[in-house]
Design an enzyme around this catalytic site. Sequence first.
Site: not given
Ligand SMILES: *Cc1c(COP(=O)(O)O)cnc(C)c1O
Length: 356
Positions: A49, A101, A167, A192
């Site tokens: 961990r 988001y 982000d 993504k």
């Molecule tokens: C999908 C997404 C998240 C969240 O991520 P997860 O891997 O689904 O927890 C945060 N910000 C953006 C812009 C996203 O597209």
Amino acid sequence: MAPFEFETRLIHAGQDPDPATGAVVPPIHLATTFAQDAVGQHKGFEYARTGNPTRAVLESTMADLEGGTHAFAFASGMAAEDALIRTLPANGHIVIPTDAYGGTYRLFTRVHTALVVVAMDLSSLRQLPDETDMVWIESPTNPGLSVVDIAKVAEHAHAQDALVVVDNTFATPYLQRPLELGADVVVHSSTKYLGGHSDVVGGVVITDNDAVAEQLAFLQNATGAVPSPFDCYLVLRGLKTLALRMDRHQENAAAVAAFLAKHRDVERVLYPGSGGMVSFTLKDGEAAALRVAGRTTLFTLAESLGAVESLIEHPARMTHASAEGSSLAVDPALLRLSVGVEHIDDLIADLRQALE
Ligand SMILES: *Cc1c(COP(=O)(O)O)cnc(C)c1O
């Protein structure tokens, strides 16, 4: 890997052949614990961990690609965001634009309920409230695909000692490196584009701020939302083709945006000019949007984005449903496309028949 270009670093940064075997792919280390030569004397790993060799490779690769000094991998993008939010005082002040988001907004307002969350219009980010501790931006935004001038926001935020978080999930470090533009922290959903194949959920935080990094290292271990070694391997494998994929995503998305802009039933096309995401609204509103979303065959109706296959979704009822009734609510006439890397003629033919 300073002397090398980005495409080269995608393949080699942090990934020298394994010193023990010469393996050119970082091994997936499944061990949960590591032998110590004497009490407290070990080779950098004690318990999985706290630290895992496969995860360490992913973290050093991501630090290199975003131009940061520290990176921390998490089990999901939301786990990464949660760790970052925990670095703020419980009643800290956070500014988030109204186009963001939905899950991020939900985390801020429904999990970290003592936080003071100020949702602001993108255009007013230069007049931050005095007490702001953190400004959270996405660029391009989701699903409006607006582009934020990160350097300008950072200048204003830093003048009042607020941290700037970006982000960077939509742009990826191939197209945008926020730390170079003055941001303090970058966060990713590696689910993504970084993973890129719809087969792994993950998150990463990258920073060049030592104080933030120290807190994140503590939180990653203390709360334990770490990714599995196999998941780290999948993100590393996806990263190698990031540049190739982004080039094709971008080429296809630009062609899709041009097609939609000329279509008589389309009201507005939102495409920032780079990246693989395209949003559009239909003249006949929500009913038309739902009809088109149900009629595509190659564009799969599904949440998520950033992988090789094309996806279509209705944010107001799907990804952004948790924002309904808030200032982050999305126009129900809007559809969002994650344009994949298939042949462009097939993608346009699919949209044409769905819009008929
Ligand atoms: C999908 C997404 C998240 C969240 O991520 P997860 O891997 O689904 O927890 C945060 N910000 C953006 C812009 C996203 O597209």
